[in-house]
Design a protein around this motif. Structure first.
Motif, PDB file in Angstrom:
ATOM      1  N   PRO A 173       0.818  -1.209   0.000  1.00 35.69           N
ATOM      2  CA  PRO A 173       0.000   0.000   0.000  1.00 35.69           C
ATOM      3  C   PRO A 173       0.856   1.267   0.000  1.00 35.69           C
ATOM      4  CG  PRO A 173      -0.551  -1.428   1.880  1.00 35.69           C
ATOM      5  CD  PRO A 173       0.646  -1.995   1.220  1.00 35.69           C
ATOM      6  N   VAL A 174       0.357   2.299  -0.663  1.00 32.75           N
ATOM      7  CA  VAL A 174       1.022   3.597  -0.714  1.00 32.75           C
ATOM      8  C   VAL A 174       0.019   4.655  -0.272  1.00 32.75           C
ATOM      9  CG1 VAL A 174       2.087   5.335  -2.216  1.00 32.75           C
ATOM     10  CG2 VAL A 174       2.573   2.899  -2.586  1.00 32.75           C
ATOM     11  N   ILE A 175       0.448   5.511   0.655  1.00 28.41           N
ATOM     12  CA  ILE A 175      -0.343   6.670   1.050  1.00 28.41           C
ATOM     13  C   ILE A 175       0.292   7.862   0.364  1.00 28.41           C
ATOM     14  CG2 ILE A 175      -1.050   8.195   2.932  1.00 28.41           C
ATOM     15  CD1 ILE A 175      -0.160   4.747   3.844  1.00 28.41           C
ATOM     16  N   LEU A 176      -0.436   8.443  -0.567  1.00 26.91           N
ATOM     17  CA  LEU A 176       0.034   9.596  -1.319  1.00 26.91           C
ATOM     18  C   LEU A 176      -0.779  10.789  -0.840  1.00 26.91           C
ATOM     19  CD1 LEU A 176       1.952  10.242  -3.735  1.00 26.91           C
ATOM     20  CD2 LEU A 176      -0.028   9.939  -5.219  1.00 26.91           C
ATOM     21  N   TYR A 177      -0.115  11.679  -0.088  1.00 22.07           N
ATOM     22  CA  TYR A 177      -0.881  12.824   0.406  1.00 22.07           C
ATOM     23  C   TYR A 177      -0.352  14.113  -0.193  1.00 22.07           C
ATOM     24  CZ  TYR A 177       2.314  14.583   4.101  1.00 22.07           C
ATOM     25  OH  TYR A 177       3.359  15.147   4.783  1.00 22.07           O
ATOM     26  N   ALA A 237      -5.432  16.616  -0.112  1.00 23.95           N
ATOM     27  CA  ALA A 237      -6.099  15.350  -0.425  1.00 23.95           C
ATOM     28  C   ALA A 237      -5.140  14.194  -0.170  1.00 23.95           C
ATOM     29  CB  ALA A 237      -6.548  15.333  -1.889  1.00 23.95           C
ATOM     30  N   THR A 238      -5.710  13.032   0.128  1.00 19.00           N
ATOM     31  CA  THR A 238      -4.906  11.832   0.371  1.00 19.00           C
ATOM     32  C   THR A 238      -5.500  10.688  -0.439  1.00 19.00           C
ATOM     33  OG1 THR A 238      -4.385  12.573   2.617  1.00 19.00           O
ATOM     34  CG2 THR A 238      -4.056  10.235   2.146  1.00 19.00           C
ATOM     35  N   PHE A 239      -4.607   9.891  -1.015  1.00 19.04           N
ATOM     36  CA  PHE A 239      -4.999   8.738  -1.822  1.00 19.04           C
ATOM     37  C   PHE A 239      -4.339   7.496  -1.234  1.00 19.04           C
ATOM     38  CE2 PHE A 239      -5.258  12.481  -4.352  1.00 19.04           C
ATOM     39  CZ  PHE A 239      -6.384  12.315  -5.146  1.00 19.04           C
ATOM     40  N   TRP A 247      -9.497  10.687   0.039  1.00 16.07           N
ATOM     41  CA  TRP A 247      -9.978  11.741   0.929  1.00 16.07           C
ATOM     42  C   TRP A 247      -9.706  13.065   0.224  1.00 16.07           C
ATOM     43  CZ3 TRP A 247      -7.192   7.571   2.567  1.00 16.07           C
ATOM     44  CH2 TRP A 247      -7.719   6.790   3.602  1.00 16.07           C
ATOM     45  N   ARG A 248     -10.731  13.870   0.019  1.00 13.70           N
ATOM     46  CA  ARG A 248     -10.569  15.198  -0.575  1.00 13.70           C
ATOM     47  C   ARG A 248     -10.954  16.244   0.457  1.00 13.70           C
ATOM     48  NH1 ARG A 248      -8.904  14.958  -5.755  1.00 13.70           N
ATOM     49  NH2 ARG A 248      -9.568  13.204  -7.001  1.00 13.70           N
ATOM     50  N   LYS A 249     -10.456  17.467   0.259  1.00  2.97           N
ATOM     51  CA  LYS A 249     -10.732  18.578   1.190  1.00  2.97           C
ATOM     52  C   LYS A 249     -10.463  18.145   2.629  1.00  2.97           C
ATOM     53  CE  LYS A 249     -13.883  21.006  -1.848  1.00  2.97           C
ATOM     54  NZ  LYS A 249     -12.786  21.542  -2.587  1.00  2.97           N
ATOM     55  N   VAL A 250      -9.289  17.568   2.825  1.00  7.48           N
ATOM     56  CA  VAL A 250      -8.899  17.004   4.116  1.00  7.48           C
ATOM     57  C   VAL A 250      -8.831  18.074   5.199  1.00  7.48           C
ATOM     58  CG1 VAL A 250      -6.909  15.988   5.324  1.00  7.48           C
ATOM     59  CG2 VAL A 250      -7.644  15.049   3.121  1.00  7.48           C
ATOM     60  N   LYS A 251      -9.386  17.726   6.345  1.00  5.02           N
ATOM     61  CA  LYS A 251      -9.201  18.507   7.567  1.00  5.02           C
ATOM     62  C   LYS A 251      -8.154  17.741   8.376  1.00  5.02           C
ATOM     63  CE  LYS A 251     -12.471  21.478   6.669  1.00  5.02           C
ATOM     64  NZ  LYS A 251     -12.085  21.976   5.365  1.00  5.02           N
ATOM     65  N   VAL A 252      -7.121  18.419   8.830  1.00  2.00           N
ATOM     66  CA  VAL A 252      -5.970  17.742   9.442  1.00  2.00           C
ATOM     67  C   VAL A 252      -6.317  16.970  10.719  1.00  2.00           C
ATOM     68  CG1 VAL A 252      -3.676  18.092  10.440  1.00  2.00           C
ATOM     69  CG2 VAL A 252      -4.311  19.276   8.327  1.00  2.00           C
ATOM     70  N   PRO A 253      -7.067  17.535  11.679  1.00  2.00           N
ATOM     71  CA  PRO A 253      -7.308  16.779  12.919  1.00  2.00           C
ATOM     72  C   PRO A 253      -8.006  15.445  12.656  1.00  2.00           C
ATOM     73  CG  PRO A 253      -7.930  19.089  13.198  1.00  2.00           C
ATOM     74  CD  PRO A 253      -7.658  18.880  11.727  1.00  2.00           C
ATOM     75  N   GLY A 254      -7.399  14.361  13.141  1.00  2.00           N
ATOM     76  CA  GLY A 254      -7.970  13.026  12.995  1.00  2.00           C
ATOM     77  C   GLY A 254      -7.713  12.355  11.665  1.00  2.00           C
ATOM     78  N   HIS A 255      -7.139  13.079  10.701  1.00  2.00           N
ATOM     79  CA  HIS A 255      -6.968  12.513   9.353  1.00  2.00           C
ATOM     80  C   HIS A 255      -5.986  11.340   9.330  1.00  2.00           C
ATOM     81  CE1 HIS A 255      -6.850  12.105   5.072  1.00  2.00           C
ATOM     82  NE2 HIS A 255      -5.583  12.433   5.019  1.00  2.00           N
ATOM     83  N   VAL A 256      -4.837  11.488   9.966  1.00  2.00           N
ATOM     84  CA  VAL A 256      -3.831  10.419   9.941  1.00  2.00           C
ATOM     85  C   VAL A 256      -4.428   9.132  10.520  1.00  2.00           C
ATOM     86  CG1 VAL A 256      -1.610   9.676  10.896  1.00  2.00           C
ATOM     87  CG2 VAL A 256      -1.847  11.971   9.928  1.00  2.00           C
ATOM     88  N   TYR A 309      -4.021  13.775 -10.421  1.00  2.00           N
ATOM     89  CA  TYR A 309      -4.814  13.341  -9.268  1.00  2.00           C
ATOM     90  C   TYR A 309      -5.948  14.316  -8.931  1.00  2.00           C
ATOM     91  CZ  TYR A 309      -1.879   9.328  -8.268  1.00  2.00           C
ATOM     92  OH  TYR A 309      -1.240   8.118  -8.342  1.00  2.00           O
ATOM     93  N   GLY A 310      -6.067  15.387  -9.713  1.00  2.00           N
ATOM     94  CA  GLY A 310      -7.170  16.327  -9.524  1.00  2.00           C
ATOM     95  C   GLY A 310      -7.053  17.179  -8.269  1.00  2.00           C
ATOM     96  N   THR A 311      -5.820  17.442  -7.822  1.00  2.00           N
ATOM     97  CA  THR A 311      -5.634  18.235  -6.600  1.00  2.00           C
ATOM     98  C   THR A 311      -5.241  19.682  -6.891  1.00  2.00           C
ATOM     99  OG1 THR A 311      -3.312  17.577  -6.353  1.00  2.00           O
ATOM    100  CG2 THR A 311      -4.967  16.198  -5.269  1.00  2.00           C
ATOM    101  N   TRP A 312      -5.033  20.041  -8.159  1.00  2.00           N
ATOM    102  CA  TRP A 312      -4.700  21.427  -8.532  1.00  2.00           C
ATOM    103  C   TRP A 312      -6.014  22.096  -8.880  1.00  2.00           C
ATOM    104  CZ3 TRP A 312      -1.049  24.586  -7.497  1.00  2.00           C
ATOM    105  CH2 TRP A 312      -0.815  25.733  -8.261  1.00  2.00           C
ATOM    106  N   VAL A 313      -6.510  22.919  -7.978  1.00  2.00           N
ATOM    107  CA  VAL A 313      -7.868  23.444  -8.103  1.00  2.00           C
ATOM    108  C   VAL A 313      -7.910  24.954  -7.866  1.00  2.00           C
ATOM    109  CG1 VAL A 313      -8.902  21.259  -7.346  1.00  2.00           C
ATOM    110  CG2 VAL A 313      -8.401  23.051  -5.661  1.00  2.00           C
ATOM    111  N   GLU A 314      -9.023  25.549  -8.276  1.00  2.00           N
ATOM    112  CA  GLU A 314      -9.235  26.958  -7.971  1.00  2.00           C
ATOM    113  C   GLU A 314      -9.686  27.065  -6.517  1.00  2.00           C
ATOM    114  OE1 GLU A 314     -10.974  30.225 -10.666  1.00  2.00           O
ATOM    115  OE2 GLU A 314     -12.656  29.583  -9.410  1.00  2.00           O
TER     116      GLU A 314
END
Length: 154
Positions: free
Chosen positions: A31-35, A121-123, A135-144, A102-107
């Motif tokens: 597995p790879v976590i790409l954040y 975002a994390t994949f 995970w898109r529009k990640v909020k940091v608390p609890g994400h990991v 990955y669709g993470t470059w956004v306005e």
């Protein structure tokens, strides 16, 4: 075209801190976590990076590789890693090609001003190279912790 869970993760080769290179296809079988995060050494990005650093033994125990991606230069990544003793690779996507794939470059919008930036975002990519969780529009608390639970459920 937006990526969805179950899709094949777009392959990439990017330069990393310390003069290295990382290629997704070289990591097949685990597995790879790409954040993706906006910028080195900013409050939210630092908190997220330190969260992954602190949980790295748990990710490693699950056989997973963690990779942080931003458009910062390799030199900035080197400073960021040294300052916070980060123990996983930070990949530099200066031209934005991987962010686009990955669709993470956004306005984005701040104080009414529109600008382009990285959407946090994390994949989670499974050992077969498929997107197991996004995970898109990640909020940091609890994400990991959320990411770690998903890795353990693979």
């Amino acid at each position: 075209m937006a990526l969805s869970e179950g899709d094949t993760a777009p392959d990439f080769t990017m330069p990393t801190d310390g003069g290295g290179t990382i290629r997704l296809s070289d990591l097949k079988g685990k597995p790879v976590i790409l954040y993706f995060y906006p910028k080195d050494d900013t409050p939210g990005c630092t908190k997220e990076a330190c969260g992954f650093r602190d949980s790295l033994p748990d990710f490693s125990g699950a056989g997973a590789t963690v990779i942080g991606v931003s458009k910062d230069t390799v030199a900035k990544h080197d400073k960021f890693k040294a300052k916070y003793d980060l123990t996983f690779p930070l990949a530099s996507d200066e031209d934005g090609a991987v962010c686009e794939a990955y669709g993470t470059w956004v306005e984005k919008s701040m104080y009414g001003r529109k600008y382009m930036g990285i959407d946090r975002a994390t994949f989670l990519i499974d050992g077969d190279g498929k997107l197991a969780k996004i995970w898109r529009k990640v909020k940091v608390p609890g994400h990991v912790e959320d990411v770690l639970a998903a890795v353990k459920s693979l």
